[in-house]
Design an enzyme around this catalytic site. Structure first.
Site, PDB file in Angstrom:
ATOM      1  N   ASP A  21       0.823  -1.212   0.000  1.00 36.96           N
ATOM      2  CA  ASP A  21       0.000   0.000   0.000  1.00 36.96           C
ATOM      3  C   ASP A  21       0.860   1.267   0.000  1.00 36.96           C
ATOM      4  O   ASP A  21       1.987   1.251   0.487  1.00 36.96           O
ATOM      5  CB  ASP A  21      -0.921  -0.022   1.231  1.00 36.96           C
ATOM      6  N   HIS A  38       2.636   3.370  -8.905  1.00 38.81           N
ATOM      7  CA  HIS A  38       2.454   1.940  -9.207  1.00 38.81           C
ATOM      8  C   HIS A  38       3.665   1.411  -9.987  1.00 38.81           C
ATOM      9  O   HIS A  38       4.130   0.310  -9.730  1.00 38.81           O
ATOM     10  CB  HIS A  38       1.165   1.712 -10.004  1.00 38.81           C
ATOM     11  N   LEU A 132      10.431 -20.642  -4.335  1.00 35.39           N
ATOM     12  CA  LEU A 132       9.417 -19.739  -3.787  1.00 35.39           C
ATOM     13  C   LEU A 132       8.100 -19.848  -4.565  1.00 35.39           C
ATOM     14  O   LEU A 132       8.099 -19.792  -5.794  1.00 35.39           O
ATOM     15  CB  LEU A 132       9.942 -18.293  -3.849  1.00 35.39           C
TER      16      LEU A 132
HETATM   17  C1  IPE Z   1      -5.570  -2.669  -0.313  1.00 33.71           C
HETATM   18  O1  IPE Z   1      -5.163  -1.361  -0.471  1.00 33.71           O
HETATM   19  C2  IPE Z   1      -5.481  -3.399  -1.611  1.00 33.71           C
HETATM   20  C3  IPE Z   1      -4.152  -3.538  -2.197  1.00 33.71           C
HETATM   21  C4  IPE Z   1      -3.022  -3.166  -1.670  1.00 33.71           C
HETATM   22  C5  IPE Z   1      -4.134  -4.166  -3.474  1.00 33.71           C
HETATM   23  P1  IPE Z   1      -6.220  -0.167  -0.644  1.00 33.71           P
HETATM   24  O2  IPE Z   1      -5.426   1.072  -0.689  1.00 33.71           O
HETATM   25  O3  IPE Z   1      -7.131  -0.439  -1.768  1.00 33.71           O
HETATM   26  O4  IPE Z   1      -7.051  -0.278   0.710  1.00 33.71           O
HETATM   27  P2  IPE Z   1      -7.925   0.816   1.461  1.00 33.71           P
HETATM   28  O5  IPE Z   1      -8.923   1.300   0.475  1.00 33.71           O
HETATM   29  O6  IPE Z   1      -7.007   1.918   1.893  1.00 33.71           O
HETATM   30  O7  IPE Z   1      -8.527   0.111   2.633  1.00 33.71           O
HETATM   31  C1  IPE Z   2      -1.533   0.231  -3.356  1.00 30.17           C
HETATM   32  O1  IPE Z   2      -1.299   1.607  -3.362  1.00 30.17           O
HETATM   33  C2  IPE Z   2      -1.707  -0.344  -4.745  1.00 30.17           C
HETATM   34  C3  IPE Z   2      -3.087  -0.727  -5.076  1.00 30.17           C
HETATM   35  C4  IPE Z   2      -4.110  -0.684  -4.279  1.00 30.17           C
HETATM   36  C5  IPE Z   2      -3.313  -1.184  -6.424  1.00 30.17           C
HETATM   37  P1  IPE Z   2      -2.495   2.643  -3.423  1.00 30.17           P
HETATM   38  O2  IPE Z   2      -2.824   2.913  -4.835  1.00 30.17           O
HETATM   39  O3  IPE Z   2      -3.615   2.193  -2.566  1.00 30.17           O
HETATM   40  O4  IPE Z   2      -1.811   3.924  -2.770  1.00 30.17           O
HETATM   41  P2  IPE Z   2      -2.466   4.927  -1.741  1.00 30.17           P
HETATM   42  O5  IPE Z   2      -2.977   4.125  -0.582  1.00 30.17           O
HETATM   43  O6  IPE Z   2      -3.565   5.648  -2.444  1.00 30.17           O
HETATM   44  O7  IPE Z   2      -1.334   5.818  -1.349  1.00 30.17           O
HETATM   45 MG    MG Z   3      -4.073   2.425  -0.610  1.00 25.87          MG
END
Ligand code: IPE
Ligand code: IPE
Ligand code: MG
Length: 249
Positions: A21, A38, A132
């Site tokens: 995240d 990303h 792995l």
């Molecule tokens: C959880 O992250 C999903 C992934 C890392 C793929 P999100 O950023 O989508 O989760 P919330 O919305 O903050 O709970």
């Molecule tokens: C996690 O990073 C990746 C996915 C959920 C695909 P985010 O895109 O949720 O990044 P933040 O949480 O908005 O910073």
């Molecule tokens: Mg996120």
């Protein structure tokens, strides 16, 4: 002493699960578009996969895209799908060379056809690998998984293949997308959010949870080692008392 040498090989988790995240915020903090985050997140994936393989961790599950992430702006969803395909195409050879097997859990039918095709090929190419086991959670959510398991078991009962009285935890386990894998002992979430966000709801029942402020694109082997060291300093009690646990060591 460097941190890697402090890690005890014998008590490493067999299965690590990670909620990757913070990509979006990482990008925004640099005045860039979320997709930039990303793209950089892929470098962390590469480094952590390599780190886990070096430590001979058995299973690594990466939460890459949740069921709920389909609700993000269209351009971001498309960008993520294209990145997924590009990454798999670019990495499959190196996965193979390192004896890493790719698995996917989630509702892959929701993915665009070109992504499904690329994934199917990568699964096939790495099928023989015994090192792995790299499990990508894509279009995955714990509630989706549990709902499907319940439906499948209901079908089994309806068709007379299972008696209601026979249903136990092993039955449920068998119908989860993770039936081939042990439960994760350690779950890491980056970027300072303290929640599970619908990840492996059943399987994380007794996982040790580790949260770090580090955003995913900055997360490297060194951060993984810190998490592992923290994990190794915990006492896993599984409902017992600390005294019972010590006596059984
Ligand atoms: C959880 O992250 C999903 C992934 C890392 C793929 P999100 O950023 O989508 O989760 P919330 O919305 O903050 O709970
Ligand atoms: C996690 O990073 C990746 C996915 C959920 C695909 P985010 O895109 O949720 O990044 P933040 O949480 O908005 O910073
Ligand atoms: Mg996120």
């Amino acid at each position: 002493m460097d941190i890697l040498s402090q890690i005890e090989k014998a008590t490493l988790p067999k299965h690590i699960a990670i909620i990757m995240d913070g990509n979006g915020r990482w990008a925004k903090e640099q005045g860039m578009d979320r997709l930039f985050g990303h793209y950089h997140g892929v470098e962390s994936v590469r480094d952590i996969v390599e780190g886990c393989a070096e430590l001979e961790i058995g299973y690594l599950t990466l939460y890459a895209f949740s069921t709920e992430n389909w609700d993000r702006p269209q351009y971001e969803v498309i960008g993520l799908m294209e990145l997924l395909v590009k990454t798999i195409r670019g990495e499959v050879e190196s996965l193979n060379k390192n004896n890493i097997r790719l698995h996917v859990i989630g509702d892959v039918n929701m993915l665009p056809d070109y992504a499904q095709k690329e994934l199917a090929e990568a699964l096939q190419i790495t099928k023989q690998n015994t090192g792995l086991q790299l499990i990508m959670a894509l279009s995955y959510s714990g509630r989706w998984e549990l709902l499907n398991a319940v439906k499948s078991i209901a079908h089994e009962v309806k068709s007379g293949r299972i008696e209601v009285e026979e249903i136990d935890q092993d039955t449920l386990q068998k119908f989860l997308t993770t039936s081939e894998f042990p439960d994760p002992e350690l779950m890491i979430r980056t970027s300072g959010e303290y929640r599970i966000s619908n990840f492996l709801l059943y399987q994380l029942a007794y996982a040790e949870l580790y949260f770090t402020q580090v955003r995913w694109p900055d997360f490297r082997k060194q951060n993984l080692y810190e998490a592992l060291l923290d994990y190794q300093n915990r006492e896993r009690r599984f409902g017992k008392t600390g005294e019972q646990v010590k006596a059984s060591l």
